[in-house]
Design a protein around this motif. Sequence first.
Motif, PDB file in Angstrom:
ATOM      1  N   GLN A 523     -19.692 -97.238  50.575  1.00 55.49           N
ATOM      2  CA  GLN A 523     -18.891 -96.736  51.678  1.00 55.49           C
ATOM      3  C   GLN A 523     -17.424 -97.122  51.481  1.00 55.49           C
ATOM      4  O   GLN A 523     -17.112 -98.118  50.836  1.00 55.49           O
ATOM      5  CB  GLN A 523     -19.401 -97.306  53.006  1.00 55.49           C
ATOM      6  N   PHE A 524     -16.541 -96.313  52.058  1.00 58.61           N
ATOM      7  CA  PHE A 524     -15.138 -96.671  52.086  1.00 58.61           C
ATOM      8  C   PHE A 524     -14.940 -97.933  52.935  1.00 58.61           C
ATOM      9  O   PHE A 524     -15.793 -98.317  53.722  1.00 58.61           O
ATOM     10  CB  PHE A 524     -14.296 -95.530  52.652  1.00 58.61           C
ATOM     11  N   ASP A 525     -13.764 -98.547  52.769  1.00 61.56           N
ATOM     12  CA  ASP A 525     -13.369 -99.737  53.521  1.00 61.56           C
ATOM     13  C   ASP A 525     -14.262-100.929  53.233  1.00 61.56           C
ATOM     14  O   ASP A 525     -14.403-101.828  54.062  1.00 61.56           O
ATOM     15  CB  ASP A 525     -13.338 -99.460  55.026  1.00 61.56           C
ATOM     16  N   THR A 526     -14.887-100.953  52.075  1.00 64.71           N
ATOM     17  CA  THR A 526     -15.563-102.148  51.581  1.00 64.71           C
ATOM     18  C   THR A 526     -14.711-102.761  50.479  1.00 64.71           C
ATOM     19  O   THR A 526     -13.877-102.087  49.866  1.00 64.71           O
ATOM     20  CB  THR A 526     -16.963-101.817  51.049  1.00 64.71           C
ATOM     21  N   ASP A 527     -14.931-104.039  50.229  1.00 62.78           N
ATOM     22  CA  ASP A 527     -14.136-104.711  49.208  1.00 62.78           C
ATOM     23  C   ASP A 527     -14.346-104.082  47.834  1.00 62.78           C
ATOM     24  O   ASP A 527     -13.398-103.977  47.041  1.00 62.78           O
ATOM     25  CB  ASP A 527     -14.511-106.195  49.151  1.00 62.78           C
ATOM     26  N   ALA A 528     -15.561-103.661  47.545  1.00 60.01           N
ATOM     27  CA  ALA A 528     -15.844-103.076  46.237  1.00 60.01           C
ATOM     28  C   ALA A 528     -15.093-101.766  46.040  1.00 60.01           C
ATOM     29  O   ALA A 528     -14.497-101.526  44.979  1.00 60.01           O
ATOM     30  CB  ALA A 528     -17.354-102.855  46.079  1.00 60.01           C
ATOM     31  N   VAL A 529     -15.096-100.909  47.055  1.00 64.17           N
ATOM     32  CA  VAL A 529     -14.414 -99.626  46.932  1.00 64.17           C
ATOM     33  C   VAL A 529     -12.900 -99.817  46.956  1.00 64.17           C
ATOM     34  O   VAL A 529     -12.159 -99.109  46.264  1.00 64.17           O
ATOM     35  CB  VAL A 529     -14.882 -98.670  48.040  1.00 64.17           C
ATOM     36  N   ARG A 530     -12.400-100.753  47.747  1.00 64.27           N
ATOM     37  CA  ARG A 530     -10.966-101.028  47.745  1.00 64.27           C
ATOM     38  C   ARG A 530     -10.509-101.491  46.364  1.00 64.27           C
ATOM     39  O   ARG A 530      -9.455-101.080  45.870  1.00 64.27           O
ATOM     40  CB  ARG A 530     -10.634-102.093  48.802  1.00 64.27           C
ATOM     41  N   LEU A 531     -11.274-102.386  45.763  1.00 64.37           N
ATOM     42  CA  LEU A 531     -10.947-102.853  44.413  1.00 64.37           C
ATOM     43  C   LEU A 531     -10.963-101.709  43.418  1.00 64.37           C
ATOM     44  O   LEU A 531     -10.066-101.569  42.577  1.00 64.37           O
ATOM     45  CB  LEU A 531     -11.947-103.942  44.013  1.00 64.37           C
ATOM     46  N   PHE A 704      -9.541-109.178  48.199  1.00 67.69           N
ATOM     47  CA  PHE A 704      -9.851-108.276  49.312  1.00 67.69           C
ATOM     48  C   PHE A 704     -10.807-108.893  50.320  1.00 67.69           C
ATOM     49  O   PHE A 704     -11.040-108.326  51.374  1.00 67.69           O
ATOM     50  CB  PHE A 704     -10.477-106.983  48.770  1.00 67.69           C
ATOM     51  N   MET A 705     -11.397-110.035  49.970  1.00 66.19           N
ATOM     52  CA  MET A 705     -12.360-110.668  50.874  1.00 66.19           C
ATOM     53  C   MET A 705     -11.658-111.218  52.111  1.00 66.19           C
ATOM     54  O   MET A 705     -10.489-111.591  52.051  1.00 66.19           O
ATOM     55  CB  MET A 705     -13.110-111.782  50.145  1.00 66.19           C
ATOM     56  N   PRO A 706     -12.357-111.275  53.234  1.00 64.99           N
ATOM     57  CA  PRO A 706     -11.735-111.804  54.461  1.00 64.99           C
ATOM     58  C   PRO A 706     -11.462-113.296  54.343  1.00 64.99           C
ATOM     59  O   PRO A 706     -12.178-114.019  53.660  1.00 64.99           O
ATOM     60  CB  PRO A 706     -12.785-111.507  55.534  1.00 64.99           C
ATOM     61  N   GLY A 710     -16.982-117.077  58.966  1.00 64.92           N
ATOM     62  CA  GLY A 710     -18.016-116.415  59.739  1.00 64.92           C
ATOM     63  C   GLY A 710     -18.197-114.952  59.444  1.00 64.92           C
ATOM     64  O   GLY A 710     -19.146-114.339  59.928  1.00 64.92           O
ATOM     65  N   ILE A 711     -17.298-114.339  58.652  1.00 66.27           N
ATOM     66  CA  ILE A 711     -17.432-112.932  58.285  1.00 66.27           C
ATOM     67  C   ILE A 711     -18.235-112.832  56.997  1.00 66.27           C
ATOM     68  O   ILE A 711     -18.072-113.637  56.083  1.00 66.27           O
ATOM     69  CB  ILE A 711     -16.048-112.280  58.126  1.00 66.27           C
ATOM     70  N   ASP A 712     -19.101-111.857  56.917  1.00 64.12           N
ATOM     71  CA  ASP A 712     -19.963-111.678  55.756  1.00 64.12           C
ATOM     72  C   ASP A 712     -19.112-111.493  54.496  1.00 64.12           C
ATOM     73  O   ASP A 712     -18.304-110.572  54.416  1.00 64.12           O
ATOM     74  CB  ASP A 712     -20.853-110.453  55.975  1.00 64.12           C
ATOM     75  N   ILE A 718     -18.446-103.070  55.348  1.00 67.65           N
ATOM     76  CA  ILE A 718     -17.305-102.293  55.839  1.00 67.65           C
ATOM     77  C   ILE A 718     -16.432-103.197  56.710  1.00 67.65           C
ATOM     78  O   ILE A 718     -16.929-103.894  57.584  1.00 67.65           O
ATOM     79  CB  ILE A 718     -17.782-101.069  56.638  1.00 67.65           C
ATOM     80  N   ARG A 719     -15.121-103.163  56.452  1.00 66.80           N
ATOM     81  CA  ARG A 719     -14.203-104.041  57.157  1.00 66.80           C
ATOM     82  C   ARG A 719     -13.069-103.239  57.772  1.00 66.80           C
ATOM     83  O   ARG A 719     -12.740-102.144  57.321  1.00 66.80           O
ATOM     84  CB  ARG A 719     -13.611-105.087  56.219  1.00 66.80           C
TER      85      ARG A 719
END
Length: 908
Positions: A523-531, A704-706, A710-712, A718-719
């Motif tokens: 999905q879009f807006d995930t760290d993997a896709v952003r990278l 790109f990680m939060p 406490g965030i996954d 999706i973030r």
Amino acid sequence: MPTARPVINCIQKLVLYETRARYFLVGSNHAETKFRVLKIDRTEPKDLVVIDDRHVYNQQEVQELLSRLDMGNRSKIGQKGLSGLSRAVSAFGIVGFVRFLEGYYIVLITKRRKVADIGGHSIYKIEDTNMVYIPNDTVKISHPDETKYMKIFQSVDLSSNFYFSYSYDLTHSLQFNLTLLKMPSEGLKSETFGHGRQESFDIFEDEDVTAQAGSAAGHYGILNEPSLKYAWNSYILEKVKAAVHQNWLLYIIHGFCGQSKLLIYGRPVYVTLIARRSCRFAGTRFLKRGANCEGDVANEVETEQIIHDASVMSFSAGSYSSYVQVRGSVPLYWSQDISTMMPKPPITLDQADPFAHVAALHFDQMFQRFGSPIIILNLVKKRERRKHERILSEALYSAIAYLNQFLPPEYIIQYIAWDMAKYTKSKLCNVLDRLSIIAEDVVKRTGFFVNHPDFYCNTLRPGERWDELGGYNQNTCRLQTGVLRTNCVDCLDRTNTAQFMVGKCALAYQLYAIGVIDKPRLQFDTDAVRLFEELYEDHGDTLSLQYGGSQLVHRVKTYRKIAPWTQHSKDIMQTLSRYYSNAFSDADRQDAINLFLGVFQPSEGKFHLWELPTDYYLHHKNTMELLCPKRSYTHWWTPEILNHLPLPYDEVPCTENLKKLTVVKKLNKSDEEIDVYTEFFRPYELSCFDDAFCLTMTNSAKDFMPKHVGIDPSPFTIRKPEETGKSMLSNKSNKEEAVLQRKTVASAPPPPSEEVVSSSSEDDSGTDKEEEGPVSQRSTPVKITEFGDKLPEDSSQSPREVYMNPSGLLSEDDLLIYKRFVYLGQNQHKVDICSQQSNAKELDNIMTIMEAVSLFSQDSIYEMHLADLDRKSKEVFDSHIQTGKGIIQPMCKDDIIVYREYIKNRYM
């Protein structure tokens, strides 16, 4: 059973020594244990005389040789201060030998930088080069135009996006390189290999390779000839290719190479993007359009994305996957006249080609390299007020329709025409949704490469998408058969977005194939896709600068309608930069490329390069021939290629392909010529961390990680933009602008869907923006709840109240589970605070608190029992602690043996 391994180039360090009569080029391997010497004559004013010494020296022998040369070339024996042998240049490889109107030059790589690592095989980027004039001053013949040619040649900046590797063939795909290593042992023992240069020109005479050929157990090193289509220095190496050993030849590619690290709960997965630009019919934007008479097209780039689990380095034991796609100009005779000084010069078809001769040659090349099916994604406009791009669309459709009527039905060229500009302007259509559907269909048809059979989890949980996957399945691996060829007019902006969407779909399948995700979907807006998106943007910017003279004008964010409000001004500046480059500097860049690639060869009595009115006849060789050989109008393909489809002919173990291989047999699997482990780690050498970990990733998932607790931390979650550590909505170099953009985006209303269409202009114009909405109407991806339902826009509660008070949305059982996890999280924060304020004496109390946090069984994420340690492990740990305090323990017998072995290999 004998195993095959790639051959590692034994010449990785070079030192050029100079005398009045000769240059001595001393090359060594990385460990500096084996040396070779190349002698270059300096007394010839125009000819190149290179003598390769067949002997392989050790360190002591090469020092004695240099001492004798130094003493023998001094003017007086015993004279001090005037050395007969002087050290000129230190280098890492030879780019080639080139001559203009005087003598020859040697081009050396003097600086390099490691940019990627694939299975222990390092990929380097050229940082600096040096041109050394070979003839000495006594025989030098001066020419007034020599300096001008040299400046033109040096305007091809070798420090800009040129790459090489000592052990990995960058001119071929990962599938080709690994398929070569899995060739049956019967093929390796075949006498077909005996006709190569290795039989008559062995690198190690003392190993008696021929006498040991009958041994059943052994480790083979395989070296394949590179694809000259993507080797940019093949012309300047051609003069010495037959005279020197193969280890002196170092082929370079031009394009892009970037690597990013994806951390999946500590498991490193490397995402590598390699773009290799074709050196045939190469040039700049408006000066190279369409195709030449041999079927080579302008701006042809092969893009390969490689995914591999970095926790296992070996090609045989690790998990490696790749997917290849191609971009290139429309394979027709067409051009644009830039003398009118218009932003969009008119498109004209230069020659009538009713039998699609040039398109037939081009697709025959693609069948040979990629197999079947060949899928054409044509993004050119189909409806226009004034006929412009539609000329190409109609002519390409007619050519493919003509060629398909003679092909077997299962191998026809599949044609997808989609007017991306029309969908972009429409407010009712989603561009990326449509591209996702096309990408899914394409990946299912072509498949992708994986170097191992399907995992058991894929069989245990089969899915419809996985079962319908195409390609060629073997017992040991999956092969990609066929390729997607994407084109628009320039093959820049629209093409890069389409390739990203196809690559994103293929990335999901690749991660699923290596066992990282449970479903082949991202999905879009995930760290993997952003990278992955940022990696593709760097890829698109680099290719756009090489061909068009500017960076991308429209990006993925533009089509998603999440581009920042400052993007309009940047698009205008990029459009102006592209126009200026095309109008004023492209002609000089084209001359430099023609000279570097050997398209134009200067000589006495000919017109100079800058005097030519056009280079048309240089790239179209049939204009200089009276009778040109023609292919059949109906059987336009090569029969051998068609017989092996859907497999690519280049990967079939036929006699013609086996002749291109050079095999070196080694009985010792740890031989440094084939042992990648020793080459990468160098276990018997004292090395520093800067040398061992010199690779700087383009991006990493931690960027790109939060940053909030406490965030996954999963890269597939999706973030919201404000949750990420690195905002994709901003320019990388402007932090203040990034903060402003996040505030602007946060105040925007939610969109009707996750992917929103963007109104943008096309590749070669910035004028089609009539229907674009104001900046304030741009929106961000909507926040989705755990159940996938969107929040109502007219809700009386604020988003914060809705998320902080879920009692109105959850059932009693779900609410009980929710409160339990909230309680665990609160206690975990208390544990973190206590751990920061406590000292070592309170460790037992903290462990007691940790045990009270969780109600799960032992060895959970909150509680874990230490494993029992044996006495030897405890002694090793205590020794490590004492060493850190400066207390050195006495060396044991095994340590002394290892140290002596290191001294022996290094200095004796």
